[in-house]
Design a protein around this motif. Structure first.
Motif, mmCIF file in Angstrom:
data_model
loop_
_atom_site.group_PDB
_atom_site.id
_atom_site.type_symbol
_atom_site.label_atom_id
_atom_site.label_comp_id
_atom_site.label_asym_id
_atom_site.label_seq_id
_atom_site.Cartn_x
_atom_site.Cartn_y
_atom_site.Cartn_z
ATOM 1 N N SER A 1 1.347 5.821 5.142
ATOM 2 C CA SER A 1 2.252 6.962 5.101
ATOM 3 C C SER A 1 3.398 6.604 4.161
ATOM 4 C CB SER A 1 2.784 7.260 6.505
ATOM 5 O OG SER A 1 3.447 8.495 6.534
ATOM 6 N N THR A 2 3.787 7.567 3.321
ATOM 7 C CA THR A 2 4.795 7.330 2.292
ATOM 8 C C THR A 2 5.927 8.341 2.431
ATOM 9 O OG1 THR A 2 3.054 6.545 0.831
ATOM 10 C CG2 THR A 2 5.128 7.129 -0.207
ATOM 11 N N SER A 3 7.148 7.893 2.151
ATOM 12 C CA SER A 3 8.313 8.782 2.208
ATOM 13 C C SER A 3 8.204 9.867 1.148
ATOM 14 C CB SER A 3 9.607 7.988 2.017
ATOM 15 O OG SER A 3 9.651 7.441 0.717
ATOM 16 N N VAL A 4 8.976 10.913 1.305
ATOM 17 C CA VAL A 4 8.967 12.039 0.372
ATOM 18 C C VAL A 4 9.253 11.572 -1.053
ATOM 19 C CG1 VAL A 4 10.093 14.220 -0.224
ATOM 20 C CG2 VAL A 4 9.613 13.684 2.159
ATOM 21 N N THR A 5 10.175 10.638 -1.195
ATOM 22 C CA THR A 5 10.546 10.144 -2.526
ATOM 23 C C THR A 5 9.562 9.113 -3.057
ATOM 24 O OG1 THR A 5 11.910 8.366 -1.608
ATOM 25 C CG2 THR A 5 13.007 10.492 -2.032
ATOM 26 N N GLY A 6 8.696 8.586 -2.200
ATOM 27 C CA GLY A 6 7.746 7.559 -2.604
ATOM 28 C C GLY A 6 8.339 6.159 -2.638
ATOM 29 N N ALA A 7 9.597 6.029 -2.249
ATOM 30 C CA ALA A 7 10.287 4.740 -2.310
ATOM 31 C C ALA A 7 9.942 3.816 -1.145
ATOM 32 C CB ALA A 7 11.793 4.958 -2.360
ATOM 33 N N ILE A 8 9.382 4.371 -0.079
ATOM 34 C CA ILE A 8 9.033 3.585 1.098
ATOM 35 C C ILE A 8 7.626 3.976 1.529
ATOM 36 C CG2 ILE A 8 9.604 3.043 3.499
ATOM 37 C CD1 ILE A 8 12.468 3.949 2.900
ATOM 38 N N SER A 9 6.806 2.988 1.832
ATOM 39 C CA SER A 9 5.501 3.284 2.419
ATOM 40 C C SER A 9 5.183 2.235 3.468
ATOM 41 C CB SER A 9 4.403 3.347 1.357
ATOM 42 O OG SER A 9 4.163 2.085 0.813
ATOM 43 N N VAL A 10 4.435 2.663 4.467
ATOM 44 C CA VAL A 10 4.003 1.764 5.525
ATOM 45 C C VAL A 10 2.484 1.827 5.637
ATOM 46 C CG1 VAL A 10 6.141 1.908 6.856
ATOM 47 C CG2 VAL A 10 4.294 3.483 7.349
ATOM 48 N N ARG A 11 1.900 0.693 5.947
ATOM 49 C CA ARG A 11 0.470 0.589 6.220
ATOM 50 C C ARG A 11 0.380 0.218 7.688
ATOM 51 N NH1 ARG A 11 -2.512 -3.997 5.737
ATOM 52 N NH2 ARG A 11 -0.769 -4.965 4.647
ATOM 53 N N THR A 12 -0.356 1.032 8.477
ATOM 54 C CA THR A 12 -0.373 0.852 9.926
ATOM 55 C C THR A 12 -1.787 0.839 10.488
ATOM 56 O OG1 THR A 12 -0.360 3.191 10.543
ATOM 57 C CG2 THR A 12 1.781 2.183 10.079
ATOM 58 N N THR A 13 -1.848 0.486 11.764
ATOM 59 C CA THR A 13 -3.076 0.642 12.533
ATOM 60 C C THR A 13 -3.201 2.110 12.922
ATOM 61 O OG1 THR A 13 -2.005 0.335 14.679
ATOM 62 C CG2 THR A 13 -2.785 -1.665 13.552
ATOM 63 N N GLU A 14 -4.289 2.436 13.585
ATOM 64 C CA GLU A 14 -4.505 3.799 14.069
ATOM 65 C C GLU A 14 -3.408 4.225 15.045
ATOM 66 O OE1 GLU A 14 -7.947 6.312 16.489
ATOM 67 O OE2 GLU A 14 -8.397 4.305 15.742
ATOM 68 N N ASP B 1 17.457 12.449 6.654
ATOM 69 C CA ASP B 1 17.935 12.666 5.293
ATOM 70 C C ASP B 1 17.089 11.827 4.349
ATOM 71 O OD1 ASP B 1 19.409 13.325 3.069
ATOM 72 O OD2 ASP B 1 21.050 11.948 3.526
ATOM 73 N N THR B 2 16.334 12.491 3.483
ATOM 74 C CA THR B 2 15.485 11.766 2.543
ATOM 75 C C THR B 2 16.057 11.799 1.135
ATOM 76 O OG1 THR B 2 14.152 13.742 2.177
ATOM 77 C CG2 THR B 2 13.378 12.185 3.850
ATOM 78 N N GLU B 3 17.253 12.332 0.975
ATOM 79 C CA GLU B 3 17.903 12.367 -0.332
ATOM 80 C C GLU B 3 18.523 11.010 -0.632
ATOM 81 O OE1 GLU B 3 17.847 14.965 -2.485
ATOM 82 O OE2 GLU B 3 16.497 15.857 -1.019
#
Length: 114
Positions: free
Chosen positions: A14-27, A104-106
């Motif tokens: 899952s990635t933030s709206v800006t694409g600056a943060i992403s996480v890789r997770t289990t189910e 706030d994703t700005e």
């Protein structure tokens, strides 16, 4: 289909709206890996933690939705699917809209528009 094509993914992203943060997770949304752009590390630590948690929950919801679809394709009835408690596509979409409004994703800046 081969058995490999029928396998359910073990990791979700899952990635933030800006694409600056992403996480890789289990189910279940447990983090396996993080990618955070350096400028995001200057954010308020509580806000950054909240964004990471939101993305983990988002990933888990999307995985649950995918699992529900897998069960539906395997022939489970709507009544049986409802008993699983797995989210529907509409429920996931509604939650993501609410979450984006709450957080706030700005970019954080002392500059203001004039």
């Amino acid at each position: 289909m081969t058995a490999q094509q029928d396998e359910f993914p073990t990791e979700f992203v899952s990635t933030s709206v800006t694409g600056a943060i992403s996480v890789r997770t289990t189910e279940n949304g447990l983090p396996l890996g993080l990618r955070v752009e350096p400028d995001q590390l200057r954010r308020d630590p509580a806000a950054l933690a909240a964004e990471l948690l939101r993305l983990c929950k988002q990933s888990a919801n999307r995985a649950g939705m995918a699992r529900r679809e897998q069960f539906r394709a395997a022939g489970m009835t709507p009544e049986m699917l409802a008993l699983t408690g797995l989210p529907t596509e509409a429920e996931v979409a509604r939650q993501e809209i609410l979450d984006e409004q709450d957080y706030d994703t700005e970019p954080q800046s002392w500059l203001r528009s004039v």
